[in-house]
Design an enzyme around this catalytic site. Structure first.
Site, PDB file in Angstrom:
ATOM      1  N   HIS A 224       8.210  -1.396   3.672  1.00 15.10           N
ATOM      2  CA  HIS A 224       8.770  -2.321   4.606  1.00 15.10           C
ATOM      3  C   HIS A 224      10.269  -1.972   5.043  1.00 15.10           C
ATOM      4  O   HIS A 224      10.625  -2.027   5.938  1.00 15.10           O
ATOM      5  CB  HIS A 224       8.620  -3.873   4.028  1.00 15.10           C
ATOM      6  CG  HIS A 224       7.498  -4.404   4.503  1.00 15.10           C
ATOM      7  ND1 HIS A 224       6.190  -4.315   3.777  1.00 15.10           N
ATOM      8  CD2 HIS A 224       6.921  -5.396   5.347  1.00 15.10           C
ATOM      9  CE1 HIS A 224       5.040  -4.930   4.108  1.00 15.10           C
ATOM     10  NE2 HIS A 224       5.612  -5.599   4.953  1.00 15.10           N
ATOM     11  N   GLY A 225      10.686  -1.432   3.987  1.00  9.97           N
ATOM     12  CA  GLY A 225      12.085  -0.880   4.342  1.00  9.97           C
ATOM     13  C   GLY A 225      12.867  -0.322   3.180  1.00  9.97           C
ATOM     14  O   GLY A 225      12.408  -0.363   1.944  1.00  9.97           O
TER      15      GLY A 225
END
Lengths: 466, 416
Positions: free
Chosen positions: A323-324
């Protein structure tokens, strides 16, 4: 170009649909047009990253044909790691080096994230692993693969589909749509746009302005903000997915669903069968299952359970990392790994809590996960958890008043109603057996127009940034 | 039954919210424009949400007749969007298009209204004031006369570096009066460089003709912005508002004098001096709060301006106007907020950047008056809201700017 932009909905989409059905009569011709449209869409979003998409697509195609699976996977992962995780890695390395007294410093780079790289890289890796596992043979046609890789309804933020499911449809693109496809396409598109513009955006605009440590000081404001974020994120991403599915359906291509009323799940495992289904399915097929088999072989059947727990933790931590590039995402992923393990252990124990207790407990655990996910830094997370636990009191009356009468509350209420009534997915609406009246389609059209009028405040889809 | 009850309850709640948003004093004058637009947005939003809830809670199903589905959906779509677009085109509320079929003079857009005023000047003014709506009330000609010079007020609402460069291009173009200004005084809204692309925002675009003066990528954005505005609720609300007040004989536009100064009187300290306005304004100042880097494109535009002014022998004086200290109290923003590291980081970066510009270009001057206490502490007497001045506030600001301007004008005169 966003799906929620005037240029896309009023120019790009109508133009491509009209051209697709009126100019190209063969499936092959239609596929080529989709390829050109997809690259055009990508170029409008950021032409400078077009070579990355094209390059990785070519590398993947050639690697599959020549059985160069490992190099192909590594090159794709390498590109993703470079664009997405370089600065995160460098910052942490520099902090560690400084802590250990080394003067060595890795430069940070000004890197933008190529649109959809997290998604198309996973499509590529999935393709290579499927070929390696002999699930189906490598495709012979480069153009079909390029279209699959760049297919514009799904390039921005998924859903992640397999080559077999999607590309085979490109070989049989319909001359004209049947009634099912038209109605589902329009309902998906209208519903998705409404979810994004009317609910997700409105909550997002308010949260962007209000989010601060003082806004979460107190149990009521803290829970309000977390629940608002949970609803915003769900409607934002599922709204995008509905639009993607609807747009694709209008071209005669079915994409896999990504959501199935996740907040109606009753345990963590079921949650991941309903939330971002294409991603969780990808991780399950390509990481969790092989990893748990490998651990089973290594540790033996006696430690099967521990193998599953380890595989859950590793897999979900990587889901978080996907996701990041931030510790909050890693922590969130790890947290969900823990939840899965607790859920699995609980199931094995055979003990069952009454639904009146287990459902709220489960929802609270999911909300706590979102609290981690939404926190920009440790300081905010600390304040947020203090608020959520009640350690910072009930909440300032003025803040509560602001929250209750804020522009976020009506969409929040609408979102909660739709979510818990199981009517938040376009798919659930289309499963109704009774035929719809023409009048309802008129109102779907009206609703779509209203959303377009309100689109000026459009924020980017949250998952596009992943 | 349960479904219907829940739908009704939700619609009732929405209705309560809409009613609560309705301003107590209603819409009585052109000054209520922003309130009208905000309220219209709430109404449409709630209609939309009600429709979504109702449609989703009831069955959607399928229609057996494909052509009918398509056509019925399209007819609903076109009925709404077609109607709003036609009204926007006919009314042309922000003067995007080169026609005026409506029964009111001027547009609601200073970027459209001020350009013809400038072009009608007999010669280029000696002093040009640029900036945001904060600078609307600078009495340009009256003020410049004390130096025996001519002046023009080219401030536009929400001005950003795109505006500054566009207006400079216009000033230097052949279509403008002959000659060049000696000095351009620019009020800089610091948050416009505080987030990515903040330097590119413009609240009302130039007309399609005005787009020609904007730097190339932005001129295309102006065109696309006008396309978007054809299908935008704010444009539709503006069109309705404009036509309503036009029927009442009062144009809902800001009237400008021949020197570009607004003719509307300062509204006094009662209007706009409330918590709601301060909270609304604080979102803009909050951009600076969460900024990590200044906007590179905005910086680049300011750099280009500086180079252009040097090439043409014009001086530029940039200043950040004083922010009302009451902002901290009334908006609920803690005074410590602006002492926070993140805010200071960007505020400092902005000052640093402007120092670099000054160093590179000797004819550029920058002064940061954002915390200038003699004015910033003036409260209701000097401010109408967080940053817009009363007449007295504007006088006080000009008193501060006068010696700076005088010094740079003296240098210019000496050079000549």
């Amino acid at each position: 170009m966003l799906f929620t932009s005037h240029a896309f909905l009023l120019l790009f989409l109508p133009f491509t649909l009209l051209t697709y059905y009126n100019v190209f009569n063969t499936a092959r011709g239609k596929m080529f047009f989709l390829l050109v449209a997809s690259y055009g869409f990508y170029a409008l979003a950021g032409w400078e990253f077009l070579p990355v998409l094209l390059g990785l697509s070519l590398i993947t195609f050639i690697s599959a044909k020549r059985n160069w699976f490992l190099p192909g996977i590594l090159l794709n992962l390498g590109a993703l790691a470079f664009f997405k995780y370089w600065n995160f890695g460098a910052e942490n390395f520099n902090a560690l080096a400084e802590g250990l007294g080394f003067g060595f410093d890795v430069d940070l780079l000004s890197l933008a994230l190529p649109l959809g790289i997290s998604f198309y890289v996973f499509k590529h890796i999935g393709y290579l692993l499927d070929i390696q596992a002999k699930r189906y043979p490598a495709g012979d046609d480069l153009w079909t693969f390029l279209t699959f890789s760049a297919y514009f309804p799904q390039i921005s933020a998924g859903p992640i589909s397999s080559f077999k499911d999607t590309a085979t449809q490109f070989l049989n693109l319909p001359q004209r749509l049947d009634s099912d496809q038209v109605s589902s396409g329009l309902v998906y598109l209208s519903m998705g746009l409404a979810k994004k513009v009317l609910i997700a955006n409105q909550i997002g605009i308010f949260r962007d302005v209000t989010m601060s440590t003082s806004a979460v000081a107190g149990i009521l404001p803290a829970w309000y903000m977390v629940i608002a974020y949970a609803v915003q994120l769900y409607f934002d991403f599922s709204g995008y997915t509905d639009m993607a599915l609807g747009i694709s359906a209008l071209f005669g291509v079915r994409l896999p669903p990504n959501f199935n009323s996740p907040y109606l799940a009753t345990d963590p495992a079921e949650f991941w069968e309903r939330w971002h289904m294409s991603l969780s399915n990808w991780f399950r097929v390509y990481l969790f299952t092989p990893l748990s088999r490998s651990l089973l072989r290594r540790w033996g059947p006696d430690k099967r359970e521990w193998g599953q727990y380890a595989a859950n933790l590793i897999t979900m931590t990587l889901v978080g990392l996907w996701h990041g590039a931030a510790w909050s995402f890693l922590l969130w992923g790890f947290y969900h790994g823990l939840l899965l393990n607790i859920g699995a252990r609980w199931k094995r124990s055979g003990y069952q809590l009454p639904a009146l207790v287990s459902r709220p407990l489960f929802l609270i655990s999911i909300m706590l996960g979102w609290a981690i996910f939404m926190s920009p830094d440790a300081d905010f997370l600390g304040h947020l958890f203090q608020g959520l636990s009640g350690m910072s009191g009930f909440g300032d009356f003025a803040m509560l008043n602001t929250l209750i009468w804020s522009s976020a509350t009506p969409p929040l209420l609408a979102g909660i109603l739709l979510t818990f009534s199981g009517r938040s997915e376009a798919a659930s609406l289309l499963q109704d057996k009774e035929p719809s009246s023409a009048q309802r389609f008129f109102f779907w059209g009206v609703l779509t127009a209203i959303c377009i009028l309100l689109m000026a405040q459009s924020q980017n889809f949250i998952y596009v940034d992943f | 039954m349960k479904k219907n009850i829940s739908i009704l309850l939700v619609l009732l709640l929405f209705g309560v919210y809409v009613l609560k948003m309705y301003p107590v004093r209603g819409f009585r004058s052109p000054a209520d424009y922003y309130d009208f637009v905000a309220f219209a947005e709430k109404v449409v939003l709630f209609i939309g949400m009600s429709m979504l809830v109702t449609l989703a809670m009831r069955s959607a199903g399928r229609d057996e007749n494909q052509r009918r589905t398509q056509n019925v959906w399209l007819s609903g779509f076109v009925a709404v969007l077609g109607t709003t677009t036609i009204i926007i085109l006919v009314s042309n509320p922000v003067g995007a298009f080169p026609w005026n079929t409506s029964n009111h003079a001027g547009s609601m857009n200073p970027r459209v209204d001020k350009i013809p005023l400038y072009k009608e000047l007999p010669s280029a003014p000696d002093v040009v004031f640029m900036g945001t709506s904060v600078s609307f009330r600078i009495p340009a000609q009256e003020y410049a006369q004390q130096f025996s010079l001519t002046g023009f007020n080219f401030s536009v609402n929400g001005a950003t570096p795109v505006d500054y460069l566009t207006l400079m291009n216009l000033i230097l173009s052949k279509a403008s009066p002959e000659g060049k200004p000696k000095v351009i005084v620019i009020e800089v809204l610091a948050p416009n460089l505080a987030s990515e692309h903040a330097g590119l925002k413009f609240y009302n675009a130039y007309s399609l003709q005005g787009a020609a003066y904007a730097p190339l990528p932005f001129s295309l954005r102006i065109v696309s912005s006008h396309f978007n505005k054809l299908f935008d609720l704010t444009s539709f609300s503006s069109a309705i508002f404009v036509e309503y007040f036009a029927w009442n004989g009062k144009p809902p536009t800001i009237a400008f004098g021949a020197d570009g100064t607004t003719l509307d009187p300062a509204e006094g300290s009662e209007i706009g001096y409330d918590r709601e306005r301060f909270v609304r304004a604080s979102t803009l100042l909050h951009e600076f709060l969460f900024c990590t880097e200044l906007d590179n494109q905005g910086k680049d535009l300011i750099w280009k301006m500086a180079a252009l002014s040097q090439k043409h022998g014009m001086k530029l004086i940039f200043y950040r106007p004083p922010i009302n200290n009451d902002f901290y109290k009334l908006s609920g923003v803690e005074s410590t907020t602006f002492k926070r590291k993140t805010y200071r980081r960007c505020a400092n970066k902005f000052d640093q950047f402007m120092q670099e510009v000054q160093t590179e270009f000797p004819d550029i001057f920058y002064v940061n008056l954002s915390n200038y206490r003699p004015i910033a502490s003036g409260g209701r007497k000097l401010y109408m809201d967080p940053d817009h001045f009363t007449a007295e506030g504007m006088d006080r600001l000009l008193e501060v700017l006068t010696p700076i301007l005088k010094e740079h004008l003296d240098e210019t005169n000496l050079r000549e």
